[in-house]
Every structure is written in C-alpha cells, then in structure tokens.
Write a protein that holds these residues in place. Structure first.
Motif, PDB file in Angstrom:
ATOM      1  N   PRO A  94     -46.947 -11.195 -21.961  1.00 53.40           N
ATOM      2  CA  PRO A  94     -46.953 -12.483 -21.243  1.00 53.40           C
ATOM      3  C   PRO A  94     -45.543 -13.014 -21.033  1.00 53.40           C
ATOM      4  CG  PRO A  94     -48.374 -12.563 -23.190  1.00 53.40           C
ATOM      5  CD  PRO A  94     -47.675 -11.246 -23.233  1.00 53.40           C
ATOM      6  N   ALA A  95     -44.586 -12.521 -21.861  1.00 50.11           N
ATOM      7  CA  ALA A  95     -43.191 -12.952 -21.693  1.00 50.11           C
ATOM      8  C   ALA A  95     -42.680 -12.540 -20.314  1.00 50.11           C
ATOM      9  CB  ALA A  95     -42.318 -12.352 -22.782  1.00 50.11           C
ATOM     10  N   VAL A  96     -43.145 -11.403 -19.820  1.00 48.90           N
ATOM     11  CA  VAL A  96     -42.718 -10.960 -18.485  1.00 48.90           C
ATOM     12  C   VAL A  96     -43.256 -11.938 -17.435  1.00 48.90           C
ATOM     13  CG1 VAL A  96     -42.931  -9.141 -16.735  1.00 48.90           C
ATOM     14  CG2 VAL A  96     -42.540  -8.533 -19.134  1.00 48.90           C
ATOM     15  N   ASP A  97     -44.536 -12.288 -17.540  1.00 48.62           N
ATOM     16  CA  ASP A  97     -45.134 -13.230 -16.580  1.00 48.62           C
ATOM     17  C   ASP A  97     -44.284 -14.506 -16.516  1.00 48.62           C
ATOM     18  OD1 ASP A  97     -46.988 -11.416 -17.691  1.00 48.62           O
ATOM     19  OD2 ASP A  97     -48.703 -12.637 -17.119  1.00 48.62           O
ATOM     20  N   VAL A  98     -43.957 -14.999 -17.720  1.00 46.61           N
ATOM     21  CA  VAL A  98     -43.301 -16.313 -17.777  1.00 46.61           C
ATOM     22  C   VAL A  98     -41.828 -16.203 -17.388  1.00 46.61           C
ATOM     23  CG1 VAL A  98     -42.746 -18.267 -19.265  1.00 46.61           C
ATOM     24  CG2 VAL A  98     -44.993 -17.186 -19.403  1.00 46.61           C
ATOM     25  N   GLU A  99     -41.173 -15.111 -17.784  1.00 46.45           N
ATOM     26  CA  GLU A  99     -39.773 -14.937 -17.355  1.00 46.45           C
ATOM     27  C   GLU A  99     -39.683 -14.927 -15.838  1.00 46.45           C
ATOM     28  OE1 GLU A  99     -37.578 -12.302 -20.797  1.00 46.45           O
ATOM     29  OE2 GLU A  99     -37.328 -11.723 -18.719  1.00 46.45           O
ATOM     30  N   VAL A 100     -40.609 -14.204 -15.212  1.00 44.81           N
ATOM     31  CA  VAL A 100     -40.555 -14.079 -13.753  1.00 44.81           C
ATOM     32  C   VAL A 100     -40.861 -15.434 -13.090  1.00 44.81           C
ATOM     33  CG1 VAL A 100     -41.621 -12.971 -11.749  1.00 44.81           C
ATOM     34  CG2 VAL A 100     -41.048 -11.610 -13.763  1.00 44.81           C
ATOM     35  N   MET A 101     -41.829 -16.148 -13.628  1.00 43.77           N
ATOM     36  CA  MET A 101     -42.160 -17.457 -13.030  1.00 43.77           C
ATOM     37  C   MET A 101     -41.030 -18.458 -13.263  1.00 43.77           C
ATOM     38  SD  MET A 101     -46.273 -17.981 -13.456  1.00 43.77           S
ATOM     39  CE  MET A 101     -46.480 -17.478 -15.140  1.00 43.77           C
ATOM     40  N   THR A 102     -40.418 -18.414 -14.435  1.00 46.31           N
ATOM     41  CA  THR A 102     -39.333 -19.377 -14.680  1.00 46.31           C
ATOM     42  C   THR A 102     -38.097 -19.009 -13.854  1.00 46.31           C
ATOM     43  OG1 THR A 102     -38.803 -18.181 -16.688  1.00 46.31           O
ATOM     44  CG2 THR A 102     -39.975 -20.216 -16.976  1.00 46.31           C
ATOM     45  N   MET A 103     -37.895 -17.710 -13.644  1.00 51.19           N
ATOM     46  CA  MET A 103     -36.789 -17.291 -12.768  1.00 51.19           C
ATOM     47  C   MET A 103     -36.998 -17.875 -11.367  1.00 51.19           C
ATOM     48  SD  MET A 103     -35.618 -13.430 -11.755  1.00 51.19           S
ATOM     49  CE  MET A 103     -36.865 -13.036 -10.540  1.00 51.19           C
ATOM     50  N   LEU A 104     -38.224 -17.822 -10.901  1.00 49.01           N
ATOM     51  CA  LEU A 104     -38.542 -18.367  -9.568  1.00 49.01           C
ATOM     52  C   LEU A 104     -38.269 -19.873  -9.520  1.00 49.01           C
ATOM     53  CD1 LEU A 104     -39.991 -18.043  -6.763  1.00 49.01           C
ATOM     54  CD2 LEU A 104     -42.099 -18.612  -7.961  1.00 49.01           C
ATOM     55  N   ILE A 105     -38.692 -20.565 -10.563  1.00 51.79           N
ATOM     56  CA  ILE A 105     -38.513 -22.026 -10.576  1.00 51.79           C
ATOM     57  C   ILE A 105     -37.019 -22.373 -10.648  1.00 51.79           C
ATOM     58  CG2 ILE A 105     -39.069 -24.155 -11.882  1.00 51.79           C
ATOM     59  CD1 ILE A 105     -41.465 -22.799 -10.394  1.00 51.79           C
ATOM     60  N   GLU A 106     -36.274 -21.574 -11.398  1.00 49.97           N
ATOM     61  CA  GLU A 106     -34.821 -21.778 -11.477  1.00 49.97           C
ATOM     62  C   GLU A 106     -34.175 -21.525 -10.111  1.00 49.97           C
ATOM     63  OE1 GLU A 106     -32.834 -23.139 -13.235  1.00 49.97           O
ATOM     64  OE2 GLU A 106     -30.860 -22.244 -12.941  1.00 49.97           O
ATOM     65  N   PHE A 107     -34.660 -20.501  -9.439  1.00 50.49           N
ATOM     66  CA  PHE A 107     -34.190 -20.186  -8.079  1.00 50.49           C
ATOM     67  C   PHE A 107     -34.437 -21.390  -7.159  1.00 50.49           C
ATOM     68  CE2 PHE A 107     -35.542 -17.916  -4.009  1.00 50.49           C
ATOM     69  CZ  PHE A 107     -34.249 -17.678  -3.563  1.00 50.49           C
TER      70      PHE A 107
END
Ligand code: HAM
Length: 420
Positions: free
Chosen positions: A137-150
């Motif tokens: 699930p860390a991958v799911d959240v890393e990718v979503m937080t990367m998007l939000i940071e973007f």
C-alpha cells in the motif's frame, strides 16, 4: 477546399505550449525524486493489446478505438491510453529482471473516438506513471502523494482526491452478482446505456452520469462492504498512510473507473471547475494485467492525467508567453549593415543569446516598433556610423541607457550588460 483539423483534435499553438512545457518540466523534476524514469512507447500497437487489457466490454474497446488495418493486413489501434503499452514493453524487455519496483512515466497523445465536447477530445495528451512490481500500500500512497505534490507545485487549487477499493478476484465476482441482483430491481428506471450493459458490466451503473442511474446508485450495495480480508486490510493501510502523509481524500464508494484492469485501490482527482468532464486524473492498482498479457505475476499501481484539463485549471498569473521575449533585437540600417547584421546575429546566438531581428530591415522607427513588440531587453543598432567606427550601439530598452560595443569582441563585450 478548405482543409481544417479534424473534429475533436486541436492544435497547441506557441502561445499556449509554454504552459505545457512548464507543466512537463515540473513532472520531469518531481517524478524522479520518487524513482520514476521516462519511457516512450509507440503511438500504435496490435489491437489485441488494448482489447485484452482495457476490457472487451468497456466503452473504450466497444466504441472508442481508432482501429484500422494496415497495408500488411494487421489490425492496428492508435493507443487510447498508455498503461497497456507500458505493460507490454515491461514484459517484452524483461524489465522485471532486477527484483525491485520498476517505475516509469510517459507523456504523449492518446486517441479515443468520443463525442467531442468541452474537456473531451479525440486526441488528447496524458502524463502517466506506472509503478510495477509491488503490492505494498506504500506504493499506492507514494504515487498518489507524488501526484498531489505535483499539483501543489503547479498551483492547482480546489481539486479533490477520491479513493475507493474495487476488491480483488476473490471477492469481486461475488459482489458483481449481488450488485446485479440489486440492479435488476430497478431495470425499468435505468438509462438505456445501463440497461444494455448492466449484465456484462454492472459496476458501471455505479458511476453512470445519467441522473436516474445516479439516484439508484446511491442505494446499491457497495464494494467496500464486500471486500475480502486482504483487500480490506490493503484499503485500511492506504487510508492510514494517506493520513500520515497528511494528504486529504474522500472515499467515493461509487468510483469504479472505466477500464477493467483495476483491482483494490482505485482513485480519481476531480475539480469543480471543469464542468461535466470533471476528472483531471484517474488511476489505481492493477495487479493481474501483466500476467494476463503473458508476463510474470507483477502487481502494479499507476495513474494518468489529462494535460488539456490540467493546463486549463492552472492559475497562470501572467498569461504572457515568456518564450517570445528575446535578449537582444538587432536594428540594422542600410545595405551596408546586411552582412555585419547577419554576422552579429550568428555570433550572439552561438554565444547563447536569444536574438530577434527584422529581415526586411525597414526604417529605424519601424524596427524599433518591432523591437518593442518583441519584448526584448536590449536593441543592438548597426548602421553606417557604427560600421565605420567599429562600435555598435547597445540600448537598454527599460532605462534607455546606451553603450558602445566593440564589434570585434561583440559577444564578450555585450555579455557584461545583457547578463548583468
Ligand atoms: P482514464 O481515466 O481513462 O485512465 O484517463 C486519465 C485522464 O485522461 C482522465 O482523468 C482525463 O483527465 C484524461 N482524459 C481521458 N479521456 C479524455 C478525453 N477524451 N479528452 C481529454 N482528456 C481525457 C487511463 O487512461 C489509465 N490508463 C490511467 C492509469 C494509469 N491507470 C493505471 N495507470
């Protein structure tokens, strides 16, 4: 005959492309921080790649693909999305060989034969990312937080991250049957589209945009109430990590996505400022796709966002094309200035200055007007007197200050003023 671009496609003109280049440059700077590297996959592929991965009963495969037979008789499709191609490339190039997560991003055009309307095009551009090789699930959240940071770096406001869980192959088939029976009680009230597709794809009733289906969907059984233990645990951890990352989200139990390869986490980022086509970005987990395409078992997570929609939402304070402004505008007067003017432009560009000029070499007044329009910081004046004295005149367009510049040390002498 007047030739025009095809309905549903649009030109991105120089006065807009700078916004795209900026968005793409931010992607290029943020995504590598999370380990993503760029991949470029072809714009067309074997049709079977898309029908097998996106799903035979999806709108995309049923009615939106640009499919044609090439001269060799093969069925070819212009890619409607990027995930299938990246999965194909991953398998073809055995990118699973190092036992770690392979992370890739792509930027490029996609093609869907949809009814054109505001925010919906037949050729549109996506920025997409795919993280391949972990079910954490860390991958799911890393990718979503990367998007939000973007999005934060781009100054995007008023967007909402919505998440849901679509379960997995152990619990979704049972849920589908439960959902189907529940839908059957409302068959007379569904829109035509849902009446036709609910047996093959009952989940799509949940996110149908037709008002009558929306009302019914509110009370249909929810996938998150029918998750098996693994999916429920995964979804709980995703929420926990989103909370830890302080990434705001809402759970939308009717979020199902329009492509069939998803399982467990599915998400979208929407904006109220987009009108009917309110999704900026969509994605989620797809743990079986690579295997279904004859690769090794590879759990994956990814997303894609629509660049047209994203750019339309970014609040550009100064809506002026910054690429237009040049450092130095050459004002060349009289026939004698033709060759020195040409040489000066050549030398200055080789030295890294952005040079504009008037090839028609009109009057001083008309060239100064063009210089002003070009938004240049300096003009370099080359006329008979300057050629005779070997000193060109550099004028600061803001202050009006003038400097004599030795023509035989042009670029180094100019650097002192232009770069300061
Ligand atoms: P999608 O939801 O079909 O997902 O598309 C992602 C985004 O592309 C949408 O949220 C929207 O911004 C944009 N988009 C889609 N269709 C159009 C259109 N006709 N005109 C303008 N923009 C459009 C996918 O494509 C998945 N491959 C995402 C993904 C990657 N899932 C896992 N990895």
């Amino acid at each position: 005959m007047k030739l025009q671009s095809i309905r549903g496609v649009k030109d991105i003109l120089p006065d807009e492309i700078w916004k795209w280049q900026w968005v793409e440059s931010i992607a290029h700077s943020i995504f590598p921080l999370y380990g993503f590297e760029e991949i470029r996959v072809p714009i067309f592929e074997d049709t079977r790649l898309f029908s097998r991965s996106i799903g035979e009963t999806t709108d995309i495969v049923e009615k939106e693909m640009y499919t044609f037979e090439d001269r060799g008789g093969d069925s070819i499709t212009l890619r409607p999305e990027g995930t299938a191609s990246v999965a194909r490339a991953y398998i073809e190039h055995k990118m699973y060989a190092p036992p770690s997560v392979t992370k890739m991003f792509y930027i490029g055009p996609m093609f869907r034969y949809e009814r054109p309307q505001a925010g919906r095009l037949r050729q549109f551009y996506q920025i997409g990312v795919e993280a391949m090789g972990s079910q954490s699930p860390a991958v799911d959240v890393e990718v979503m937080t990367m998007l939000i940071e973007f999005f934060r770096k781009l100054g995007l406001k008023d967007s909402t991250l919505q998440i849901n869980s679509l379960g997995n192959k152990n619990c979704r088939p049972q849920y589908r049957e439960i959902l189907k029976s529940a839908i059957e009680k409302h068959l007379d009230k569904l829109c035509n589209n849902c009446t036709n597709r609910y047996e093959r794809n009952p989940l799509r009733v949940l996110d149908c945009k037709a008002e009558q289906c929306g009302e019914i969907a509110k009370n249909l059984p929810k996938m998150i109430d029918h998750l098996d233990e693994t999916s429920a645990q995964h979804f709980a951890e995703v929420q926990q990590l989103l909370d830890i990352a302080k990434t705001p989200y809402t759970i939308n139990t009717n979020l199902v996505r329009g492509l069939d390869y998803y399982n467990m986490t599915a998400f979208e980022v929407t904006s109220n400022n987009l009108g009917a086509q309110n999704a900026i970005c969509g994605g989620g987990r797809y743990d079986t796709l690579v295997e279904e395409l004859s690769g090794p078992s590879t759990p994956c997570f990814g997303f894609a966002l629509g660049i047209e929609r994203l750019v339309s939402l970014i609040p550009f304070e100064n809506d002026v094309n910054p690429n237009k402004a040049c450092d130095i505008y050459l004002v060349c007067l009289g026939d004698a200035a033709k060759i020195p003017g040409f040489q000066a432009a050549h030398e200055l560009r080789l030295a890294g200055f952005k040079v504009g000029r008037d090839y028609e070499m009109g009057s001083m007044k008309s060239q100064m007007r063009k210089a002003n329009k070009s938004d240049c910081k300096f003009t370099l004046i080359i006329g008979d007197n300057e050629i005779t004295s070997g000193k060109y005149v550099l004028k600061n367009m803001d202050s009006g200050e003038q400097h004599n510049i030795e023509s035989n040390t042009l670029s180094s002498s100019i650097g002192k003023w232009v770069n300061s």
